[in-house]
Design a protein around this motif. Structure first.
Motif: not given
Length: 228
Positions: A67-85
């Motif tokens: 887990f990370d604390v962050a406002r969205i956007p931006p998103l964390p660096s890297g590539v993910f197979d699935v994004v959920l919202l």
């Protein structure tokens, strides 16, 4: 969303062992912890609330969740197979930027699973009645279609969840009303009144079709037309 709905949606987007999942606005990460336990995926939950993330970490126990604390956007660096919202797209006024950064976080063939309150933007009169209206940004379906297309995402699956969402809203309203004194002792009577008013408005809007609750799976691939 109920456990069955979450499990079905996760299976539909291919969540499995070794699949990387980015969960945006995860809150205390009930769905995220559930799918990590059920499917053994690689999970990262992001939320702007440090309190919510702290609770998520505590409740995750020995699960391999991050887990990370962050406002969205931006998103964390890297590539993910699935994004959920899940259950939070409503709060984003600028959905164009949101969808663009989601697409950038996906590989070709990556999947974006999200829920959306669909409808015309609130009128001024509705905004005056709706508590915390600055977090309520409805999106018409044709507008969503254009935003997805411009982001390079195409809908692979969709479903109308309005009936189930209305039942959940009505159930929560009844539960909040029954426990109003105890809840008010924790957050105050004005907050309880706003909570009840918002849920009653959503129930009425879902009943009349003013708002629809939709679930989507979009893929990063050639874009087609969307019809719901």
């Amino acid at each position: 969303m109920g456990a069955g709905e979450i499990r079905a949606l996760a299976a539909r987007v291919g969540v499995a062992a070794g699949v990387s999942v980015l969960d945006l606005c995860c809150g205390v990460a009930g769905p995220g912890r559930f799918i990590t336990r059920e499917f053994g995926c690689s999970y990262l939950g992001i939320d702007a609330s440090a309190t919510a993330v702290a609770i998520a970490r505590e409740r995750a126990g020995g699960l391999p969740c991050r887990f990370d604390v962050a406002r969205i956007p931006p998103l964390p660096s890297g590539v993910f197979d699935v994004v959920l919202l899940l259950e939070t797209a409503l709060a984003f006024r600028d959905k164009e930027t949101l969808l663009r950064v989601v697409a950038q976080a996906l590989p070709m063939g990556g999947r974006f699973a999200f829920t959306l309150e669909e409808g015309a933007p609130l009128t001024e009169a509705e905004r005056e009645r709706m508590p915390d209206a600055d977090t309520v940004w409805l999106t018409p379906l044709d507008e969503l279609e254009g935003l997805l297309r411009r982001a390079g995402l195409t809908v692979a699956w969709h479903a109308d969840c309005s009936r189930a969402h209305r039942a959940a809203a009505e159930g929560l309203t009844a539960a909040f009303a029954a426990d109003a004194p105890a809840i008010a002792a924790q957050i105050g009577r004005p907050a309880v009144a706003k909570l009840l008013a918002a849920h009653r408005m959503w129930s009425a809007w879902l009943a009349t079709g003013r708002v629809r609750k939709l679930a989507f799976v979009a893929e990063k691939r050639n874009v087609g037309r969307l019809s719901v």
